[in-house]
Each structure stands twice: as structure tokens, then as C-alpha cells.
Design an enzyme around this catalytic site. Structure first.
Site, PDB file in Angstrom:
ATOM      1  N   GLY A  61       0.785  -1.235   0.000  1.00 49.49           N
ATOM      2  CA  GLY A  61       0.000   0.000   0.000  1.00 49.49           C
ATOM      3  C   GLY A  61       0.814   1.279   0.000  1.00 49.49           C
ATOM      4  O   GLY A  61       0.299   2.341   0.373  1.00 49.49           O
ATOM      5  N   SER A  62       2.063   1.221  -0.471  1.00 46.58           N
ATOM      6  CA  SER A  62       2.849   2.473  -0.481  1.00 46.58           C
ATOM      7  C   SER A  62       2.256   3.466  -1.489  1.00 46.58           C
ATOM      8  O   SER A  62       2.260   4.681  -1.242  1.00 46.58           O
ATOM      9  CB  SER A  62       4.327   2.205  -0.771  1.00 46.58           C
ATOM     10  OG  SER A  62       4.520   1.751  -2.080  1.00 46.58           O
ATOM     11  N   ASN A  63       1.735   2.981  -2.594  1.00 42.84           N
ATOM     12  CA  ASN A  63       1.068   3.895  -3.534  1.00 42.84           C
ATOM     13  C   ASN A  63      -0.229   4.435  -2.947  1.00 42.84           C
ATOM     14  O   ASN A  63      -0.555   5.616  -3.124  1.00 42.84           O
ATOM     15  CB  ASN A  63       0.803   3.196  -4.872  1.00 42.84           C
ATOM     16  CG  ASN A  63       2.041   3.154  -5.743  1.00 42.84           C
ATOM     17  OD1 ASN A  63       2.421   4.153  -6.336  1.00 42.84           O
ATOM     18  ND2 ASN A  63       2.700   2.002  -5.773  1.00 42.84           N
ATOM     19  N   LYS A  88     -16.847 -14.413  -7.873  1.00 36.42           N
ATOM     20  CA  LYS A  88     -16.369 -13.090  -8.273  1.00 36.42           C
ATOM     21  C   LYS A  88     -17.504 -12.101  -8.548  1.00 36.42           C
ATOM     22  O   LYS A  88     -17.409 -10.919  -8.195  1.00 36.42           O
ATOM     23  CB  LYS A  88     -15.492 -13.229  -9.516  1.00 36.42           C
ATOM     24  CG  LYS A  88     -14.961 -11.911 -10.005  1.00 36.42           C
ATOM     25  CD  LYS A  88     -13.753 -12.065 -10.882  1.00 36.42           C
ATOM     26  CE  LYS A  88     -13.345 -10.700 -11.398  1.00 36.42           C
ATOM     27  NZ  LYS A  88     -11.957 -10.608 -11.760  1.00 36.42           N
ATOM     28  N   MET A 136      -4.303  -7.206  -6.956  1.00 37.86           N
ATOM     29  CA  MET A 136      -3.829  -8.354  -7.739  1.00 37.86           C
ATOM     30  C   MET A 136      -4.977  -9.169  -8.333  1.00 37.86           C
ATOM     31  O   MET A 136      -4.941 -10.402  -8.332  1.00 37.86           O
ATOM     32  CB  MET A 136      -2.946  -9.241  -6.851  1.00 37.86           C
ATOM     33  CG  MET A 136      -1.753  -8.499  -6.260  1.00 37.86           C
ATOM     34  SD  MET A 136      -0.724  -7.680  -7.505  1.00 37.86           S
ATOM     35  CE  MET A 136       0.130  -9.101  -8.147  1.00 37.86           C
ATOM     36  N   ARG A 137      -5.984  -8.478  -8.845  1.00 31.84           N
ATOM     37  CA  ARG A 137      -7.092  -9.180  -9.500  1.00 31.84           C
ATOM     38  C   ARG A 137      -7.498  -8.429 -10.746  1.00 31.84           C
ATOM     39  O   ARG A 137      -7.373  -7.201 -10.801  1.00 31.84           O
ATOM     40  CB  ARG A 137      -8.339  -9.220  -8.590  1.00 31.84           C
ATOM     41  CG  ARG A 137      -8.181 -10.100  -7.406  1.00 31.84           C
ATOM     42  CD  ARG A 137      -9.438 -10.100  -6.543  1.00 31.84           C
ATOM     43  NE  ARG A 137      -9.128 -10.777  -5.296  1.00 31.84           N
ATOM     44  CZ  ARG A 137      -9.140 -12.094  -5.142  1.00 31.84           C
ATOM     45  NH1 ARG A 137      -9.519 -12.892  -6.138  1.00 31.84           N
ATOM     46  NH2 ARG A 137      -8.799 -12.636  -3.989  1.00 31.84           N
ATOM     47  N   LEU A 138      -8.041  -9.181 -11.705  1.00 38.27           N
ATOM     48  CA  LEU A 138      -8.650  -8.531 -12.865  1.00 38.27           C
ATOM     49  C   LEU A 138      -9.990  -7.954 -12.439  1.00 38.27           C
ATOM     50  O   LEU A 138     -10.732  -8.579 -11.680  1.00 38.27           O
ATOM     51  CB  LEU A 138      -8.889  -9.558 -13.980  1.00 38.27           C
ATOM     52  CG  LEU A 138      -7.689  -9.969 -14.818  1.00 38.27           C
ATOM     53  CD1 LEU A 138      -8.112 -11.039 -15.829  1.00 38.27           C
ATOM     54  CD2 LEU A 138      -7.099  -8.767 -15.534  1.00 38.27           C
ATOM     55  N   ASN A 181      -4.883   2.023 -13.369  1.00 39.21           N
ATOM     56  CA  ASN A 181      -3.967   1.076 -12.730  1.00 39.21           C
ATOM     57  C   ASN A 181      -2.530   1.546 -12.946  1.00 39.21           C
ATOM     58  O   ASN A 181      -2.242   2.280 -13.900  1.00 39.21           O
ATOM     59  CB  ASN A 181      -4.147  -0.307 -13.363  1.00 39.21           C
ATOM     60  CG  ASN A 181      -3.278  -1.371 -12.715  1.00 39.21           C
ATOM     61  OD1 ASN A 181      -3.136  -1.418 -11.484  1.00 39.21           O
ATOM     62  ND2 ASN A 181      -2.659  -2.220 -13.522  1.00 39.21           N
ATOM     63  N   HIS A 204       1.486  -0.044 -13.239  1.00 36.76           N
ATOM     64  CA  HIS A 204       2.210  -1.298 -13.467  1.00 36.76           C
ATOM     65  C   HIS A 204       3.708  -1.003 -13.442  1.00 36.76           C
ATOM     66  O   HIS A 204       4.164  -0.042 -14.077  1.00 36.76           O
ATOM     67  CB  HIS A 204       1.791  -1.891 -14.816  1.00 36.76           C
ATOM     68  CG  HIS A 204       2.392  -3.234 -15.063  1.00 36.76           C
ATOM     69  ND1 HIS A 204       1.948  -4.367 -14.428  1.00 36.76           N
ATOM     70  CD2 HIS A 204       3.431  -3.615 -15.851  1.00 36.76           C
ATOM     71  CE1 HIS A 204       2.683  -5.398 -14.819  1.00 36.76           C
ATOM     72  NE2 HIS A 204       3.585  -4.974 -15.684  1.00 36.76           N
TER      73      HIS A 204
HETATM   74  C1  GRF Z   1       3.553  -1.335  -7.459  1.00 37.89           C
HETATM   75  O1  GRF Z   1       4.850  -1.568  -7.941  1.00 37.89           O
HETATM   76  C2  GRF Z   1       2.581  -1.246  -8.589  1.00 37.89           C
HETATM   77  O2  GRF Z   1       3.146  -0.806  -9.776  1.00 37.89           O
HETATM   78  C3  GRF Z   1       2.118  -2.674  -8.753  1.00 37.89           C
HETATM   79  O3  GRF Z   1       2.105  -3.211  -7.474  1.00 37.89           O
HETATM   80  C4  GRF Z   1       3.022  -2.506  -6.645  1.00 37.89           C
HETATM   81  C5  GRF Z   1       2.257  -2.064  -5.448  1.00 37.89           C
HETATM   82  O4  GRF Z   1       3.097  -1.565  -4.444  1.00 37.89           O
HETATM   83  N1  GRF Z   1       0.852  -2.734  -9.434  1.00 37.89           N
HETATM   84  P1  GRF Z   1       2.446  -0.899  -3.154  1.00 37.89           P
HETATM   85  O5  GRF Z   1       1.499  -1.925  -2.546  1.00 37.89           O
HETATM   86  O6  GRF Z   1       1.732   0.337  -3.588  1.00 37.89           O
HETATM   87  O7  GRF Z   1       3.592  -0.600  -2.225  1.00 37.89           O
END
Ligand code: GRF
Length: 217
Positions: free
Chosen positions: A12-14, A64, A89-91, A106, A108
Site C-alpha cells: 500500500g505504499s502507492n 467473483k 492483484m485481481r482482474l 492502474n 504497473h
Molecule cells: C507497485 O509496484 C505497482 O506498480 C504494482 O504493485 C506494486 C504495489 O506496491 N501494481 P504498493 O502496494 O503500492 O507498495
């Protein structure tokens, strides 16, 4: 005021960088976290940040479709306008895609269309590329296939292990993701088919990491 939900499965750093970017903003706010992994560190971050978190998994809901109906009900009750996937981590399935058409993005950790799916950083290292990067895209039904809003290159060093490259990518992600979302919400980047058309000043805001969006538009 745009109300956002973040979906995450891991650290969850983002998520944290998104929440902090809009703290005290009159334009947008992260209102809630959806998490599909009980015990994920993003839930502790949500608690520290004072953001309500909703935890669920498809199997608890009987599949789902029912899981996504549960999510959709939360999003509608909380009047969420926009969904930001951040390590989810899901579609995303058809119900949510239809309800939030072109309003789910999203991030990536590679330069798509190279290295889609899981373990993108490890895939990049194994392939021997000398440049990888970050891609921010609108979500469609495929795996990391939606129209690209923004990409930024990140160099790969010959001595890098996965943690080194992931850390270099994460620094770019934390600067770029909130600013790209802000530009998309403001209409400073729009899609024409699969191509993103940027207002040049808004693009510079992302690249230079300027905090305030307003002076750039
Ligand atoms: C990030 O590298 C993002 O690009 C990918 O998953 C990672 C998530 O990192 N989709 P965090 O959980 O936000 O630290």
C-alpha cells in the site's frame, strides 16, 4: 469534489502516496480502501491515515460476480466517482468496468506492453533489459492492456536485484501516480482512441513532481 476509492492487495505504499497527495485538497479525496487480502500492510496504513477499509474476497461472497456486486454497493453508497488500483492483484470484472467505464486506472511496474501480469520487476531483470519503468493506464477487461496515460523510464543497473529495481520504480510511482490521476480527473490528459493527449504543462507537472496542479493548467 471527486471522491476516490483505492483498491490494494499488498503493502500500500502507492495508496499512502495517493491519500497524502489529496489531504487538504478541495478537488479530490481518497475516501476508502478496498482490500482483498486480510492482513495486508495496506490495512495498517489505512488505519494510520484514518481511511475506512473494506476487506473481502470472492470466496466469502460465493464467487467473483457477488464479490464485485458487494464492492459496487460500497462504492455507490459512498458516492465514489473514480477508482484507483494500486497493487490490486485481481482482474476487474464486467460489472465494475461497466459501472466505472474509463474511470478505473492502474499502475504497473514496467513499460507495458512488456512484462504484463505478476512479477514484472523479476521478468524485466530476467530478460536483461537496461531500461524498465512505470506505466499508468486506464483499465479494461484484459491483463494490463488498457490505454496508456503515462509512462516513465527507469534505468536498470547490472548489479540490481529485484528489491533495488522495485525501490527505484517505487520512487517514480509515488511521484507520478497521484499527479497523473489529478491530470486525468481535470481533463488535462484525454484519450483519443488508445492515445493519450496531454496538456504540456500538466505533463511537466508529473515529470517534475510539482505538488500543485492548479498553476500548471
Ligand atoms: C507497485 O509496484 C505497482 O506498480 C504494482 O504493485 C506494486 C504495489 O506496491 N501494481 P504498493 O502496494 O503500492 O507498495
Amino acid at each position: 469534489m471527486k471522491q476516490m476509492a483505492v483498491f490494494a492487495s499488498g503493502s500500500g505504499s502507492n495508496f499512502e502516496s495517493l491519500v497524502k497527495f489529496w489531504q487538504d485538497s478541495a478537488e479530490a479525496a481518497v475516501r476508502l480502501l478496498i482490500c482483498d487480502q486480510p492482513g495486508a500492510y495496506c490495512l495498517q496504513r489505512a488505519e494510520s491515515l484514518g481511511i475506512p477499509a473494506f476487506v473481502g474476497q470472492p470466496r466469502q461472497h460465493g464467487g467473483k460476480a457477488a464479490y464485485e456486486a458487494w464492492i459496487l454497493q460500497i462504492l455507490q453508497e459512498q458516492q465514489i466517482d473514480f477508482v484507483v488500483l494500486a497493487g490490486y492483484m485481481r482482474l476487474v470484472g464486467p460489472q465494475l468496468l461497466a459501472a466505472y467505464s474509463e474511470r478505473i486506472v492502474n499502475i504497473h511496474p514496467a513499460l507495458l506492453p512488456s512484462f504484463p501480469g505478476k512479477h514484472a520487476v523479476e521478468q524485466a531483470l530476467a530478460s536483461g533489459v537496461q531500461v524498465s519503468g512505470v506505466t499508468i493506464h486506464v483499465v479494461d477487461a484484459g491483463m494490463d492492456t488498457g490505454p496508456i496515460l503515462y509512462q516513465e523510464a527507469v534505468p536498470v543497473s547490472s548489479s540490481d536485484g529485484p528489491a533495488d529495481l522495485q525501490a527505484r520504480i517505487a520512487r517514480v510511482e509515488h511521484r507520478a501516480y497521484p499527479r497523473v490521476v489529478a491530470a486525468y480527473l481535470a481533463g488535462d490528459v484525454v484519450l483519443e482512441g488508445r492515445r493519450a493527449i496531454w496538456q504540456p504543462e500538466a505533463l511537466r507537472c508529473v515529470q517534475e513532481g510539482r505538488k500543485e496542479h492548479a498553476p500548471c493548467s
